[in-house]
Design an enzyme around this catalytic site. Sequence first.
Site, PDB file in Angstrom:
ATOM      1  NE  ARG A 255      -2.108   1.845   3.291  1.00 51.76           N
ATOM      2  CZ  ARG A 255      -2.071   1.776   4.627  1.00 51.76           C
ATOM      3  NH1 ARG A 255      -2.759   0.865   5.270  1.00 51.76           N
ATOM      4  NH2 ARG A 255      -1.345   2.626   5.327  1.00 51.76           N
ATOM      5  CG  HIS A 259      -6.784   2.552   5.610  1.00 55.63           C
ATOM      6  ND1 HIS A 259      -6.904   1.312   5.014  1.00 55.63           N
ATOM      7  CD2 HIS A 259      -8.022   2.889   6.038  1.00 55.63           C
ATOM      8  CE1 HIS A 259      -8.169   0.914   5.091  1.00 55.63           C
ATOM      9  NE2 HIS A 259      -8.866   1.860   5.703  1.00 55.63           N
ATOM     10  CE1 TYR A 268       0.076   2.316   8.972  1.00 55.74           C
ATOM     11  CE2 TYR A 268      -1.096   4.092  10.070  1.00 55.74           C
ATOM     12  CZ  TYR A 268      -0.942   3.259   8.990  1.00 55.74           C
ATOM     13  OH  TYR A 268      -1.787   3.368   7.910  1.00 55.74           O
TER      14      TYR A 268
HETATM   15  C1  LIG Z   1     -16.922  -4.959   9.015  1.00 55.84           C
HETATM   16  C2  LIG Z   1     -15.931  -3.851   9.085  1.00 55.84           C
HETATM   17  N1  LIG Z   1     -15.121  -3.751  10.156  1.00 55.84           N
HETATM   18  C3  LIG Z   1     -14.205  -2.752  10.209  1.00 55.84           C
HETATM   19  C4  LIG Z   1     -14.115  -1.832   9.193  1.00 55.84           C
HETATM   20  C5  LIG Z   1     -13.081  -0.724   9.283  1.00 55.84           C
HETATM   21  N2  LIG Z   1     -12.022  -0.953   8.305  1.00 55.84           N
HETATM   22  C6  LIG Z   1     -11.984  -0.301   7.140  1.00 55.84           C
HETATM   23  S1  LIG Z   1     -10.695  -0.767   6.184  1.00 55.84           S
HETATM   24  C7  LIG Z   1     -10.129  -1.845   7.357  1.00 55.84           C
HETATM   25  C8  LIG Z   1      -8.864  -2.640   7.123  1.00 55.84           C
HETATM   26  C9  LIG Z   1      -8.921  -3.477   5.908  1.00 55.84           C
HETATM   27  O1  LIG Z   1      -7.651  -3.962   5.596  1.00 55.84           O
HETATM   28  P1  LIG Z   1      -7.435  -4.921   4.373  1.00 55.84           P
HETATM   29  O2  LIG Z   1      -8.502  -5.955   4.332  1.00 55.84           O
HETATM   30  O3  LIG Z   1      -6.037  -5.395   4.408  1.00 55.84           O
HETATM   31  O4  LIG Z   1      -7.681  -3.978   3.106  1.00 55.84           O
HETATM   32  P2  LIG Z   1      -6.836  -2.696   2.620  1.00 55.84           P
HETATM   33  O5  LIG Z   1      -7.584  -1.494   3.136  1.00 55.84           O
HETATM   34  O6  LIG Z   1      -5.472  -2.801   3.177  1.00 55.84           O
HETATM   35  O7  LIG Z   1      -6.837  -2.731   1.133  1.00 55.84           O
HETATM   36  C10 LIG Z   1     -10.964  -1.835   8.466  1.00 55.84           C
HETATM   37  C11 LIG Z   1     -10.760  -2.657   9.670  1.00 55.84           C
HETATM   38  C12 LIG Z   1     -14.990  -1.978   8.097  1.00 55.84           C
HETATM   39  N3  LIG Z   1     -14.943  -1.157   7.034  1.00 55.84           N
HETATM   40  N4  LIG Z   1     -15.878  -2.998   8.057  1.00 55.84           N
END
Ligand SMILES: Cc1ncc(C[n+]2csc(CCOP(=O)(O)OP(=O)(O)O)c2C)c(N)n1
Length: 357
Positions: A255, A259, A268
């Site tokens: 990434r 985020h 971090y």
């Molecule tokens: C059910 C749910 N729990 C928590 C969140 C908050 N949240 C948004 S993105 C994220 C992390 C996702 O990480 P990853 O699956 O690695 O995808 P990336 O964003 O790195 O592409 C979280 C916990 C959410 N959107 N939906």
Amino acid sequence: MQGSEFNIETIETLDPEGHLQRPLPEALRERDQLIKLYQIMVLTRVFDREAINLQRTGAMGTYPSNEGQEAIGTGIGFAMREDDVFVPYYRDVATQIQRGVLIEEILVFWGGDERGQNYQHQSQDFPACIPIATQSCHAVGIAFAIKYRGQDRAVVTTCGDGATSKGDFYESINVAGAMGLPVVFVVNNNQWAISVPLAKQTAAQTIAQKAFAVGIEGIRVDGNDPIAVFEVVSEALERARRDCQPTLIEALSYRLCDHTTADDASRYRDQQEYDEARALEPLIRFKLLLQNEYQWSEADDKALYDDSDQRVKKAIEVYQATSDQAPGEFFDYMFAKPTTPLERQKKAWLDEAKRHA
Ligand SMILES: Cc1ncc(C[n+]2csc(CCOP(=O)(O)OP(=O)(O)O)c2C)c(N)n1
Ligand SMILES: [Mg+2]
């Protein structure tokens, strides 16, 4: 006891210097095809930077950047047939653009307006899913319907590395294996789930090996290489359509952004790790391939960036000229016929909005 070790192949076609490690797949032997891949990656990058600018100037809501993930979405979009179904998450601009979603629609959605998910030219793909891993379940449901109806098509669904820790994901790959469903799960392993690094997310050495617990094919691919992604997804789709065999593909990326625009990764993330990943990013190596093997000049490159700029600027004009959504309208799209609790919520929401007007 140590966790099991698996010998999982990682498919790579293009090295970081843009050299081909293997022969090109048949569908990508023409120069024009390779240039198309590059065009989509560049358009995605240009779109992405403009989207962040819009958020920073207060003209759009929170936005999750695609920087560093362009090759994955580009390879997926190239591999899918028109009648396949795409069930995306929120970093899939490159695939969505190829599938007919308008750039302005993507902007309208991130502007906080649900009408941006009512795609004018794409009515079978699903909207970008924000709740983590819930789309894996939707994808399995669609794949079941396709199999039940005996159709010759398949589903591709994406998620992040963090999403693979969720029950929805495990349940979905399990059902896909148990029922033999025509679905391809592509995991964008960008090494982070917001501020949680992969090592804290799982003790598994790879994400691909999660496939083996449910008896489906698991494979890794270099997610900075759109050619390799294209190849792996094409083969998985072939297996899905022909034999109803699901596949889990782990696409390795990084990434190269916060985020979302609501995050500050410098709090971090280690700078050296970031710099190393930056050197491996997909657009640099692809440009080198085109320059070394296909007479791609700096002038060609500039013209492509200018053209992408123009396309994105036009879309921004359409986005900014879009009328505001009527207050409370988003309640109307939940069900075909509104339920009593929903009507109550809508009324409460409108009363509250009036109070603050
Ligand atoms: C059910 C749910 N729990 C928590 C969140 C908050 N949240 C948004 S993105 C994220 C992390 C996702 O990480 P990853 O699956 O690695 O995808 P990336 O964003 O790195 O592409 C979280 C916990 C959410 N959107 N939906
Ligand atoms: Mg991630």
